[in-house]
Scaffold this motif. Sequence first.
Motif, mmCIF file in Angstrom:
data_model
loop_
_atom_site.group_PDB
_atom_site.id
_atom_site.type_symbol
_atom_site.label_atom_id
_atom_site.label_comp_id
_atom_site.label_asym_id
_atom_site.label_seq_id
_atom_site.Cartn_x
_atom_site.Cartn_y
_atom_site.Cartn_z
ATOM 1 N N ASP A 1 0.859 -1.179 0.000
ATOM 2 C CA ASP A 1 0.000 0.000 0.000
ATOM 3 C C ASP A 1 0.898 1.233 0.000
ATOM 4 O O ASP A 1 1.552 1.542 0.994
ATOM 5 C CB ASP A 1 -0.908 -0.004 1.231
ATOM 6 C CG ASP A 1 -2.035 1.020 1.106
ATOM 7 O OD1 ASP A 1 -1.893 1.963 0.293
ATOM 8 O OD2 ASP A 1 -3.053 0.879 1.810
ATOM 9 N N THR A 2 0.958 1.897 -1.131
ATOM 10 C CA THR A 2 1.838 3.060 -1.269
ATOM 11 C C THR A 2 1.116 4.376 -1.014
ATOM 12 O O THR A 2 1.702 5.442 -1.204
ATOM 13 C CB THR A 2 2.456 3.097 -2.678
ATOM 14 O OG1 THR A 2 1.402 3.157 -3.656
ATOM 15 C CG2 THR A 2 3.306 1.859 -2.931
ATOM 16 N N ARG A 3 -0.130 4.293 -0.609
ATOM 17 C CA ARG A 3 -0.852 5.528 -0.352
ATOM 18 C C ARG A 3 -0.316 6.224 0.898
ATOM 19 O O ARG A 3 0.371 5.624 1.722
ATOM 20 C CB ARG A 3 -2.347 5.234 -0.182
ATOM 21 C CG ARG A 3 -3.006 4.648 -1.430
ATOM 22 C CD ARG A 3 -4.449 4.309 -1.140
ATOM 23 N NE ARG A 3 -4.548 3.458 0.050
ATOM 24 C CZ ARG A 3 -5.617 3.403 0.840
ATOM 25 N NH1 ARG A 3 -6.668 4.130 0.572
ATOM 26 N NH2 ARG A 3 -5.628 2.603 1.887
ATOM 27 N N ARG A 4 -0.665 7.486 1.044
ATOM 28 C CA ARG A 4 -0.236 8.247 2.212
ATOM 29 C C ARG A 4 -0.811 7.617 3.467
ATOM 30 O O ARG A 4 -1.912 7.045 3.453
ATOM 31 C CB ARG A 4 -0.664 9.700 2.074
ATOM 32 C CG ARG A 4 0.011 10.417 0.909
ATOM 33 C CD ARG A 4 -0.618 11.762 0.645
ATOM 34 N NE ARG A 4 0.062 12.475 -0.449
ATOM 35 C CZ ARG A 4 -0.236 12.308 -1.739
ATOM 36 N NH1 ARG A 4 -1.198 11.446 -2.090
ATOM 37 N NH2 ARG A 4 0.417 12.990 -2.666
ATOM 38 N N LEU A 5 -0.094 7.769 4.566
ATOM 39 C CA LEU A 5 -0.494 7.118 5.806
ATOM 40 C C LEU A 5 -1.876 7.565 6.255
ATOM 41 O O LEU A 5 -2.672 6.751 6.734
ATOM 42 C CB LEU A 5 0.536 7.390 6.906
ATOM 43 C CG LEU A 5 0.271 6.737 8.266
ATOM 44 C CD1 LEU A 5 0.168 5.220 8.135
ATOM 45 C CD2 LEU A 5 1.367 7.122 9.261
ATOM 46 N N GLN B 1 -4.399 8.295 4.519
ATOM 47 C CA GLN B 1 -5.426 7.594 3.752
ATOM 48 C C GLN B 1 -5.664 6.195 4.327
ATOM 49 O O GLN B 1 -6.808 5.754 4.461
ATOM 50 C CB GLN B 1 -5.011 7.472 2.287
ATOM 51 C CG GLN B 1 -4.937 8.793 1.535
ATOM 52 C CD GLN B 1 -4.412 8.592 0.124
ATOM 53 O OE1 GLN B 1 -3.225 8.732 -0.127
ATOM 54 N NE2 GLN B 1 -5.292 8.220 -0.783
ATOM 55 N N GLN B 2 -4.592 5.508 4.655
ATOM 56 C CA GLN B 2 -4.709 4.164 5.202
ATOM 57 C C GLN B 2 -5.421 4.174 6.554
ATOM 58 O O GLN B 2 -6.275 3.330 6.831
ATOM 59 C CB GLN B 2 -3.317 3.541 5.336
ATOM 60 C CG GLN B 2 -2.552 3.437 4.019
ATOM 61 C CD GLN B 2 -1.142 2.907 4.207
ATOM 62 O OE1 GLN B 2 -0.921 1.944 4.934
ATOM 63 N NE2 GLN B 2 -0.163 3.526 3.547
ATOM 64 N N ASP C 1 -9.145 4.874 6.147
ATOM 65 C CA ASP C 1 -9.880 3.694 5.705
ATOM 66 C C ASP C 1 -10.103 2.712 6.853
ATOM 67 O O ASP C 1 -11.148 2.047 6.925
ATOM 68 C CB ASP C 1 -9.132 2.999 4.568
ATOM 69 C CG ASP C 1 -9.258 3.742 3.244
ATOM 70 O OD1 ASP C 1 -10.083 4.678 3.169
ATOM 71 O OD2 ASP C 1 -8.519 3.403 2.295
ATOM 72 N N GLN C 2 -9.152 2.608 7.773
ATOM 73 C CA GLN C 2 -9.334 1.745 8.936
ATOM 74 C C GLN C 2 -10.458 2.271 9.825
ATOM 75 O O GLN C 2 -11.301 1.495 10.305
ATOM 76 C CB GLN C 2 -8.033 1.646 9.733
ATOM 77 C CG GLN C 2 -6.936 0.847 9.052
ATOM 78 C CD GLN C 2 -5.676 0.790 9.900
ATOM 79 O OE1 GLN C 2 -4.832 1.676 9.861
ATOM 80 N NE2 GLN C 2 -5.550 -0.262 10.684
ATOM 81 N N ALA D 1 -6.014 11.882 9.367
ATOM 82 C CA ALA D 1 -7.016 10.937 8.871
ATOM 83 C C ALA D 1 -8.431 11.432 9.181
ATOM 84 O O ALA D 1 -9.336 11.332 8.347
ATOM 85 C CB ALA D 1 -6.794 9.560 9.494
ATOM 86 N N ALA E 1 -12.759 4.171 -0.877
ATOM 87 C CA ALA E 1 -11.500 4.366 -0.164
ATOM 88 C C ALA E 1 -11.151 5.851 -0.163
ATOM 89 O O ALA E 1 -11.540 6.602 -1.055
ATOM 90 C CB ALA E 1 -10.389 3.555 -0.832
#
Length: 236
Positions: free
Chosen positions: A9-13, A15-16, A19-20, A56, A86
């Motif tokens: 997963d190369t998206r910005r932190l 974003q991750q 999503d969580q 986030a 997402a």
Amino acid sequence: MLEQLKQVDTRRLYQQIADQIRAFIQKGTYPPGTRLPPERDLAQQLGVSRPSVREALIALEIDGSVEVRMGAGVYVCAPSARTSQATAAMGESPSELMQARALLEGSVAMQVCALATPETLAPVRQALEDMRSAVAQQRPPLAHDRQFHLAIAALTGNAVLVRLVGELFDERHSPISAQLREHSESSLTWAEALHEHEAILQALERRDVLEAQTAMRAHLKASQQRWVENSRREWA
């Protein structure tokens, strides 16, 4: 047989993390109308830093998944107001952005000390005076703030450095940075920033290399902290 490679997963932190948190919402862990746990608890639960959680939450606010209520906390929005997709990229991480600026512009400030004279510093001084006037009149001094940093970079005579300083500064207009600034900027924070700019100019006038680097890095670190601390107080 070669093992199948895991997709990275190369998206910005942010974003991750967003999503969580969205997954918790969709599973019903946090129903619509309920308040999310404090930022500190979310950070501990997800194993990330509090600034990353804040970014986030800003991203989730932008896409309508949560509502930030000043002084009351962060609340889950009704399903009709949310997106199930997402989290999209909304700009660079504000925290990482300020860290990058501190490294780059701290080095720039050191380099220009050798070229600093009353004449070469005139554009920097003018930008500071314009900024001071705007703050005194309670007008947004953002354009003068930008000019101050670009004027310092221009003293290097390096067009690439000027472009990089400008591009990093302009990243503050990205959706995530702009929304975070909306929660944190005030006449008080601009007054603090003005004093920090004065310290930078004074160091350049003295042609003190270490003082110039320290003043620039201290200013950008303080700017990052203002984003963090002020938004934290407003969400409490």
